[in-house]
Motif scaffolding. Structure first.
Motif, PDB file in Angstrom:
ATOM      1  N   PHE A   1      39.254  36.596 -32.345  1.00  0.00           N
ATOM      2  CA  PHE A   1      40.136  36.279 -33.467  1.00  0.00           C
ATOM      3  C   PHE A   1      41.357  37.187 -33.453  1.00  0.00           C
ATOM      4  O   PHE A   1      42.491  36.726 -33.558  1.00  0.00           O
ATOM      5  CB  PHE A   1      39.368  36.413 -34.791  1.00  0.00           C
ATOM      6  N   LEU A   2      41.119  38.479 -33.305  1.00  0.00           N
ATOM      7  CA  LEU A   2      42.220  39.439 -33.285  1.00  0.00           C
ATOM      8  C   LEU A   2      43.169  39.176 -32.121  1.00  0.00           C
ATOM      9  O   LEU A   2      44.392  39.172 -32.297  1.00  0.00           O
ATOM     10  CB  LEU A   2      41.669  40.866 -33.206  1.00  0.00           C
ATOM     11  N   ASN A   3      42.628  38.935 -30.929  1.00  0.00           N
ATOM     12  CA  ASN A   3      43.476  38.687 -29.764  1.00  0.00           C
ATOM     13  C   ASN A   3      44.363  37.468 -29.956  1.00  0.00           C
ATOM     14  O   ASN A   3      45.565  37.511 -29.685  1.00  0.00           O
ATOM     15  CB  ASN A   3      42.627  38.518 -28.505  1.00  0.00           C
ATOM     16  N   GLU A   4      43.782  36.358 -30.414  1.00  0.00           N
ATOM     17  CA  GLU A   4      44.573  35.138 -30.615  1.00  0.00           C
ATOM     18  C   GLU A   4      45.595  35.332 -31.729  1.00  0.00           C
ATOM     19  O   GLU A   4      46.731  34.888 -31.632  1.00  0.00           O
ATOM     20  CB  GLU A   4      43.657  33.950 -30.918  1.00  0.00           C
ATOM     21  N   TRP A   5      45.198  35.990 -32.799  1.00  0.00           N
ATOM     22  CA  TRP A   5      46.083  36.286 -33.930  1.00  0.00           C
ATOM     23  C   TRP A   5      47.317  37.032 -33.433  1.00  0.00           C
ATOM     24  O   TRP A   5      48.443  36.694 -33.798  1.00  0.00           O
ATOM     25  CB  TRP A   5      45.301  37.122 -34.943  1.00  0.00           C
TER      26      TRP A   5
ATOM     27  N   ASP B   1      54.009  31.268 -51.446  1.00  0.00           N
ATOM     28  CA  ASP B   1      54.196  30.676 -50.133  1.00  0.00           C
ATOM     29  C   ASP B   1      53.784  31.667 -49.060  1.00  0.00           C
ATOM     30  O   ASP B   1      53.696  32.858 -49.305  1.00  0.00           O
ATOM     31  CB  ASP B   1      55.658  30.274 -49.943  1.00  0.00           C
ATOM     32  N   SER B   2      53.532  31.153 -47.884  1.00  0.00           N
ATOM     33  CA  SER B   2      53.179  31.981 -46.740  1.00  0.00           C
ATOM     34  C   SER B   2      53.710  31.324 -45.474  1.00  0.00           C
ATOM     35  O   SER B   2      53.235  30.258 -45.091  1.00  0.00           O
ATOM     36  CB  SER B   2      51.663  32.137 -46.637  1.00  0.00           C
ATOM     37  N   PRO B   3      54.689  31.957 -44.830  1.00  0.00           N
ATOM     38  CA  PRO B   3      55.184  31.412 -43.565  1.00  0.00           C
ATOM     39  C   PRO B   3      54.074  31.310 -42.513  1.00  0.00           C
ATOM     40  O   PRO B   3      54.072  30.393 -41.696  1.00  0.00           O
ATOM     41  CB  PRO B   3      56.257  32.409 -43.132  1.00  0.00           C
ATOM     42  N   GLN B   4      53.119  32.268 -42.543  1.00  0.00           N
ATOM     43  CA  GLN B   4      51.999  32.218 -41.596  1.00  0.00           C
ATOM     44  C   GLN B   4      51.201  30.938 -41.794  1.00  0.00           C
ATOM     45  O   GLN B   4      50.877  30.239 -40.836  1.00  0.00           O
ATOM     46  CB  GLN B   4      51.077  33.421 -41.803  1.00  0.00           C
TER      47      GLN B   4
ATOM     48  N   ASN C   1      48.335  37.332 -30.177  1.00  0.00           N
ATOM     49  CA  ASN C   1      49.055  36.527 -29.173  1.00  0.00           C
ATOM     50  C   ASN C   1      49.965  35.507 -29.830  1.00  0.00           C
ATOM     51  O   ASN C   1      51.063  35.239 -29.338  1.00  0.00           O
ATOM     52  CB  ASN C   1      48.074  35.817 -28.242  1.00  0.00           C
ATOM     53  N   GLU C   2      49.514  34.926 -30.924  1.00  0.00           N
ATOM     54  CA  GLU C   2      50.303  33.919 -31.641  1.00  0.00           C
ATOM     55  C   GLU C   2      51.294  34.543 -32.628  1.00  0.00           C
ATOM     56  O   GLU C   2      52.035  33.828 -33.283  1.00  0.00           O
ATOM     57  CB  GLU C   2      49.380  32.947 -32.383  1.00  0.00           C
ATOM     58  N   ARG C   3      51.214  35.864 -32.772  1.00  0.00           N
ATOM     59  CA  ARG C   3      52.097  36.602 -33.687  1.00  0.00           C
ATOM     60  C   ARG C   3      52.012  36.082 -35.115  1.00  0.00           C
ATOM     61  O   ARG C   3      53.015  35.877 -35.795  1.00  0.00           O
ATOM     62  CB  ARG C   3      53.534  36.578 -33.195  1.00  0.00           C
ATOM     63  N   ILE C   4      50.778  35.882 -35.557  1.00  0.00           N
ATOM     64  CA  ILE C   4      50.541  35.371 -36.906  1.00  0.00           C
ATOM     65  C   ILE C   4      50.737  36.476 -37.935  1.00  0.00           C
ATOM     66  O   ILE C   4      51.204  36.231 -39.042  1.00  0.00           O
ATOM     67  CB  ILE C   4      49.134  34.750 -37.009  1.00  0.00           C
ATOM     68  N   GLY C   5      50.391  37.694 -37.588  1.00  0.00           N
ATOM     69  CA  GLY C   5      50.508  38.809 -38.525  1.00  0.00           C
ATOM     70  C   GLY C   5      50.023  40.093 -37.882  1.00  0.00           C
ATOM     71  O   GLY C   5      49.888  40.179 -36.665  1.00  0.00           O
ATOM     72  N   THR C   6      49.728  41.070 -38.727  1.00  0.00           N
ATOM     73  CA  THR C   6      49.305  42.383 -38.250  1.00  0.00           C
ATOM     74  C   THR C   6      47.812  42.379 -37.911  1.00  0.00           C
ATOM     75  O   THR C   6      47.064  41.516 -38.385  1.00  0.00           O
ATOM     76  CB  THR C   6      49.560  43.456 -39.326  1.00  0.00           C
ATOM     77  N   PRO C   7      47.360  43.371 -37.141  1.00  0.00           N
ATOM     78  CA  PRO C   7      45.921  43.483 -36.857  1.00  0.00           C
ATOM     79  C   PRO C   7      45.092  43.652 -38.138  1.00  0.00           C
ATOM     80  O   PRO C   7      44.005  43.098 -38.262  1.00  0.00           O
ATOM     81  CB  PRO C   7      45.813  44.724 -35.981  1.00  0.00           C
TER      82      PRO C   7
END
Length: 158
Positions: free
Chosen positions: A93-97, A49-52, A99-105
């Motif tokens: 991609f990195l900025n939106e990732w 599973d992946s919460p992201q 901003n949305e707190r999807i995961g680490t850089p």
């Protein structure tokens, strides 16, 4: 954003040295359907599973019918296209990732290098998303269930 420039530069430099490996990995993924034996029974049962992935899926499923159409899947990538030019750069991609707190850089850039099928650090939405949709829709019914989405996400993000 400036604090992520060294990460992007490091990954870009790394890509120059290991581009052949990344292309080979992308080919293996597309030919074999993935690098992992983890999977789904097709009915939405997910072994990993992946919460992201679940969060992205839920956000993308705008009509709440528990599957993604091509349009809904396409919109996931549109979301990352900050200047609406039909392309998602690694910086966008990195900025939106983040901003949305999807995961680490690091997770963002690793995933970006996998989904950037032509490996030029720009995701051309209209050219690359159709292939990604087919890969995520592994039972080829033109719908991506949450199980399919999570399983394929886990394959490319681990």
């Amino acid at each position: 954003m400036n604090r992520y420039v060294p990460i992007i530069q490091k990954i870009t430099k790394m890509l120059g040295a290991s581009l052949k490996v990344l292309v080979l990995v992308a080919v293996l993924i597309s030919v074999t359907g993935g690098l992992s034996s983890r999977g789904s029974s097709g009915g939405g049962h997910v072994y990993d599973d992946s919460p992201q992935a679940r969060g992205l899926f839920k956000d993308a499923d705008t009509d709440n019918n528990e599957y993604l159409t091509y349009g809904e899947f396409f919109n996931i990538f549109r979301r990352f296209d900050n200047n609406s030019d039909g392309e998602v750069t690694s910086v966008e991609f990195l900025n939106e990732w983040l901003n949305e707190r999807i995961g680490t850089p690091e997770q963002a850039m690793y995933l970006f290098t996998i989904i950037d099928l032509n490996k030029n650090l720009v995701l051309h939405i209209s050219e690359e998303v159709p292939s990604l949709f087919v890969w995520f829709d592994f039972n080829s019914d033109m719908m991506i269930t949450d199980g399919e989405f999570v399983v394929q996400w886990v394959k490319i993000s681990t």
